[in-house]
Design a protein around this motif. Structure first.
Motif, short mmCIF file in Angstrom:
data_model
loop_
_atom_site.label_atom_id
_atom_site.label_comp_id
_atom_site.label_asym_id
_atom_site.label_seq_id
_atom_site.Cartn_x
_atom_site.Cartn_y
_atom_site.Cartn_z
N LEU A 40 4.81 -2.39 -16.94
CA LEU A 40 4.83 -2.33 -15.49
C LEU A 40 6.13 -2.97 -15.01
CD1 LEU A 40 3.58 -1.83 -12.69
CD2 LEU A 40 2.44 -4.06 -12.92
N VAL A 41 7.01 -2.16 -14.45
CA VAL A 41 8.27 -2.64 -13.90
C VAL A 41 8.07 -2.86 -12.41
CG1 VAL A 41 10.69 -2.12 -13.48
CG2 VAL A 41 9.64 -1.46 -15.65
N VAL A 42 8.36 -4.07 -11.96
CA VAL A 42 8.28 -4.40 -10.54
C VAL A 42 9.70 -4.43 -10.00
CG1 VAL A 42 7.47 -6.03 -8.79
CG2 VAL A 42 6.17 -5.74 -10.94
N ASN A 43 10.07 -3.36 -9.30
CA ASN A 43 11.42 -3.25 -8.76
C ASN A 43 11.50 -4.11 -7.50
OD1 ASN A 43 13.83 -2.41 -7.45
ND2 ASN A 43 13.77 -0.52 -8.65
N ASN A 44 12.38 -5.10 -7.57
CA ASN A 44 12.48 -6.10 -6.52
C ASN A 44 13.57 -5.76 -5.50
OD1 ASN A 44 11.71 -8.49 -5.36
ND2 ASN A 44 12.85 -9.79 -6.73
N GLY A 45 13.69 -4.47 -5.18
CA GLY A 45 14.65 -4.04 -4.17
C GLY A 45 16.03 -3.73 -4.71
N SER A 46 16.11 -3.23 -5.93
CA SER A 46 17.40 -2.91 -6.54
C SER A 46 18.21 -1.96 -5.66
CB SER A 46 17.21 -2.25 -7.91
OG SER A 46 16.64 -3.16 -8.81
N THR A 47 19.52 -2.23 -5.59
CA THR A 47 20.42 -1.36 -4.82
C THR A 47 21.32 -0.54 -5.74
OG1 THR A 47 22.01 -3.18 -4.63
CG2 THR A 47 20.43 -2.90 -2.82
N ASP A 48 21.14 -0.69 -7.05
CA ASP A 48 21.91 0.08 -8.02
C ASP A 48 21.05 1.23 -8.54
OD1 ASP A 48 20.12 -1.15 -9.74
OD2 ASP A 48 21.63 -2.19 -10.92
N PHE A 103 2.77 -5.32 -19.99
CA PHE A 103 4.05 -6.03 -20.00
C PHE A 103 4.66 -5.91 -18.60
CE2 PHE A 103 3.09 -5.27 -24.33
CZ PHE A 103 3.66 -6.32 -25.04
N VAL A 104 4.79 -7.02 -17.91
CA VAL A 104 5.32 -7.05 -16.55
C VAL A 104 6.78 -7.47 -16.59
CG1 VAL A 104 5.12 -8.13 -14.27
CG2 VAL A 104 3.04 -7.55 -15.57
N ILE A 105 7.63 -6.62 -16.00
CA ILE A 105 9.07 -6.87 -15.99
C ILE A 105 9.60 -6.75 -14.56
CG2 ILE A 105 11.32 -6.15 -16.87
CD1 ILE A 105 9.89 -4.86 -19.24
N PRO A 106 10.01 -7.88 -13.96
CA PRO A 106 10.66 -7.78 -12.66
C PRO A 106 12.10 -7.28 -12.83
CG PRO A 106 10.42 -10.08 -13.31
CD PRO A 106 9.83 -9.24 -14.40
N LEU A 155 4.77 3.92 -18.80
CA LEU A 155 5.72 3.12 -18.02
C LEU A 155 5.47 3.39 -16.54
CD1 LEU A 155 8.32 1.36 -17.76
CD2 LEU A 155 9.62 3.49 -18.04
N TYR A 156 5.20 2.32 -15.82
CA TYR A 156 4.96 2.41 -14.38
C TYR A 156 6.02 1.59 -13.66
CZ TYR A 156 0.32 3.86 -15.91
OH TYR A 156 -0.73 4.50 -16.51
N GLN A 157 6.43 2.08 -12.49
CA GLN A 157 7.35 1.34 -11.65
C GLN A 157 6.71 1.21 -10.26
OE1 GLN A 157 12.02 1.40 -10.40
NE2 GLN A 157 11.12 3.37 -10.80
N ASN A 213 0.84 -1.19 0.00
CA ASN A 213 0.00 0.00 0.00
C ASN A 213 0.88 1.25 0.00
OD1 ASN A 213 -2.27 1.56 -0.02
ND2 ASN A 213 -2.69 1.34 2.16
N ASP A 214 1.50 1.52 -1.15
CA ASP A 214 2.37 2.69 -1.27
C ASP A 214 1.86 3.57 -2.41
OD1 ASP A 214 4.09 2.11 -3.86
OD2 ASP A 214 3.93 0.23 -2.77
N SER A 215 2.44 4.75 -2.53
CA SER A 215 1.93 5.73 -3.50
C SER A 215 2.09 5.28 -4.95
CB SER A 215 2.61 7.09 -3.29
OG SER A 215 4.00 6.99 -3.48
N LEU A 216 3.19 4.60 -5.31
CA LEU A 216 3.37 4.17 -6.70
C LEU A 216 2.39 3.06 -7.08
CD1 LEU A 216 7.26 4.17 -7.05
CD2 LEU A 216 5.64 5.84 -7.96
N THR A 217 2.18 2.12 -6.17
CA THR A 217 1.22 1.05 -6.42
C THR A 217 -0.19 1.61 -6.53
OG1 THR A 217 2.61 -0.56 -5.28
CG2 THR A 217 0.28 -1.12 -5.50
N THR A 218 -0.55 2.49 -5.62
CA THR A 218 -1.87 3.10 -5.64
C THR A 218 -2.06 3.92 -6.92
OG1 THR A 218 -1.90 3.15 -3.24
CG2 THR A 218 -3.45 4.60 -4.37
N ALA A 219 -1.03 4.65 -7.34
CA ALA A 219 -1.13 5.45 -8.58
C ALA A 219 -1.35 4.54 -9.78
CB ALA A 219 0.14 6.28 -8.77
N PHE A 220 -0.67 3.40 -9.83
CA PHE A 220 -0.87 2.46 -10.95
C PHE A 220 -2.31 1.93 -10.94
CE2 PHE A 220 -0.86 -2.00 -12.46
CZ PHE A 220 -0.61 -1.75 -13.80
N ILE A 221 -2.80 1.55 -9.79
CA ILE A 221 -4.14 0.99 -9.71
C ILE A 221 -5.19 2.04 -10.04
CG2 ILE A 221 -5.88 0.10 -8.09
CD1 ILE A 221 -3.62 -1.49 -6.77
#
Length: 181
Positions: free
Chosen positions: A82-90, A48-51, A107-109, A30-38
């Motif tokens: 839809l890019v699902v950022n899985n905790g990138s540290t770069d 297109f879903v890209i992890p 493009l949504y992240q 329940n964060d702002s980016l997820t809510t904005a996408f929904i």
């Protein structure tokens, strides 16, 4: 029920919609980016879903290439990435954010931190379904295409996908794609 408030007309859900919401409720972010996408009202035929996890060396080329393929082969359809950022540290997140205003495909992240590529892909798929339910879009008319952050698509594959997608809802085109060098 997920913590996102649904409009009053959504209280009569089909069994399929109830199942998606029940599954998504277990891990919904329940964060702002997820809510904005929904909450974005635009209807998409293909999502297109890209992890992504630490893909700074590939993600820009992949997203630009995918956007070009979509514009070329799926121009008559409404599509988004839809890019699902899985905790990138770069710098993957910054690259994606910078590209969102430069490519011709929405493009949504969103973030789904450090749970693995499969979990990130599932999150993106379920999030796409939750979005459709939220706007009362027909789940069966939306198609989800899974790909990877370092994958390029052969020319013609997306056009081919439109003929196959009448019978499927989620496609993974990994066997038809080739990896960038």
């Amino acid at each position: 029920m997920i913590s996102l408030s649904l409009p009053i007309e959504h209280f009569k859900l089909s069994a399929k919609e109830q199942l998606y919401l029940k599954n998504a409720n277990k891990y919904f972010q329940n964060d702002s980016l997820t809510t904005a996408f929904i909450q974005n009202e635009r209807r998409f035929d293909y999502i297109f879903v890209i992890p992504v996890y630490n893909e700074e060396n590939f993600i820009a080329d992949t997203l630009i290439h995918l956007a070009q393929r979509i514009c070329s082969e799926l121009h008559r359809f409404s599509c988004c990435i839809l890019v699902v950022n899985n905790g990138s540290t770069d710098t993957s997140s910054d690259i994606i954010e910078g590209l969102s205003s430069k490519i011709n495909v929405p493009l949504y992240q969103v973030y789904f931190p450090v749970k693995g590529v499969g979990a990130a892909r599932k999150y993106g798929n379920d999030l796409s379904a939750v979005r459709a339910i939220y706007h009362k879009h027909d789940l069966d008319s939306m198609k989800i295409v899974n790909t990877d952050a370092d994958t390029f698509i052969y020319e013609g594959i997306l056009s081919e996908l439109t003929t196959l997608s009448h019978d499927i809802n989620i496609a993974s085109g990994e066997c038809n794609f080739y990896r960038a060098h």
